[in-house]
Design a protein around this motif. Sequence first.
Motif, short mmCIF file in Angstrom:
data_model
loop_
_atom_site.label_atom_id
_atom_site.label_comp_id
_atom_site.label_asym_id
_atom_site.label_seq_id
_atom_site.Cartn_x
_atom_site.Cartn_y
_atom_site.Cartn_z
N HIS A 1 -4.39 11.47 -6.34
CA HIS A 1 -4.87 11.05 -7.66
C HIS A 1 -4.06 9.86 -8.18
O HIS A 1 -4.62 8.90 -8.71
CB HIS A 1 -4.80 12.21 -8.65
N ALA A 2 -2.75 9.91 -8.01
CA ALA A 2 -1.88 8.84 -8.52
C ALA A 2 -2.16 7.50 -7.86
O ALA A 2 -1.99 6.46 -8.49
CB ALA A 2 -0.41 9.23 -8.32
N ILE A 3 -2.59 7.50 -6.59
CA ILE A 3 -2.82 6.23 -5.89
C ILE A 3 -4.28 5.77 -5.94
O ILE A 3 -4.61 4.72 -5.37
CB ILE A 3 -2.34 6.27 -4.43
N LEU B 1 3.91 7.90 -11.09
CA LEU B 1 4.00 6.45 -10.93
C LEU B 1 5.07 6.05 -9.92
O LEU B 1 4.87 5.14 -9.13
CB LEU B 1 4.24 5.76 -12.27
N GLY B 2 6.21 6.73 -9.96
CA GLY B 2 7.28 6.40 -9.00
C GLY B 2 6.86 6.69 -7.58
O GLY B 2 7.10 5.89 -6.67
N ALA C 1 -5.69 0.22 -7.25
CA ALA C 1 -4.47 0.83 -7.80
C ALA C 1 -3.24 0.13 -7.25
O ALA C 1 -2.26 -0.09 -7.97
CB ALA C 1 -4.43 2.32 -7.50
N ALA C 2 -3.27 -0.23 -5.97
CA ALA C 2 -2.14 -0.95 -5.36
C ALA C 2 -1.93 -2.28 -6.07
O ALA C 2 -0.79 -2.67 -6.35
CB ALA C 2 -2.37 -1.17 -3.86
N ALA C 3 -3.01 -2.98 -6.36
CA ALA C 3 -2.91 -4.25 -7.06
C ALA C 3 -2.30 -4.07 -8.45
O ALA C 3 -1.50 -4.88 -8.91
CB ALA C 3 -4.28 -4.92 -7.15
#
Length: 95
Positions: free
Chosen positions: A30-32, A42-43, A74-76
């Motif tokens: 979910h976070a990514i 986030l970390g 999300a990476a961006a």
Amino acid sequence: MGLMPTAANKILSTVNAPYAKKLSAHDLAHAISADQPASQGLGQALAFFSELPPDLQIAFVEEMHLDLAKVTKAAAYHYAKSGHTRFPIVKSNEL
């Protein structure tokens, strides 16, 4: 709970290492891939994008049945916020 996929095991041991609160594979997924990243994870998401090789990132994305376009977006986002050089998953999946 069944056995965790191989890529997830490798990834979770890396991204969770410095944190007291450990994310599950589903939490990290979910976070990514969230349209709007939440503060939790986030970390670990930053570690996923900056510390893991692209082949392992892609293996996790496939194992977790994530939309690669959402993960790349999300990476961006994390790239723009972190000041890191461009993350490997973005290099291999240009927007």
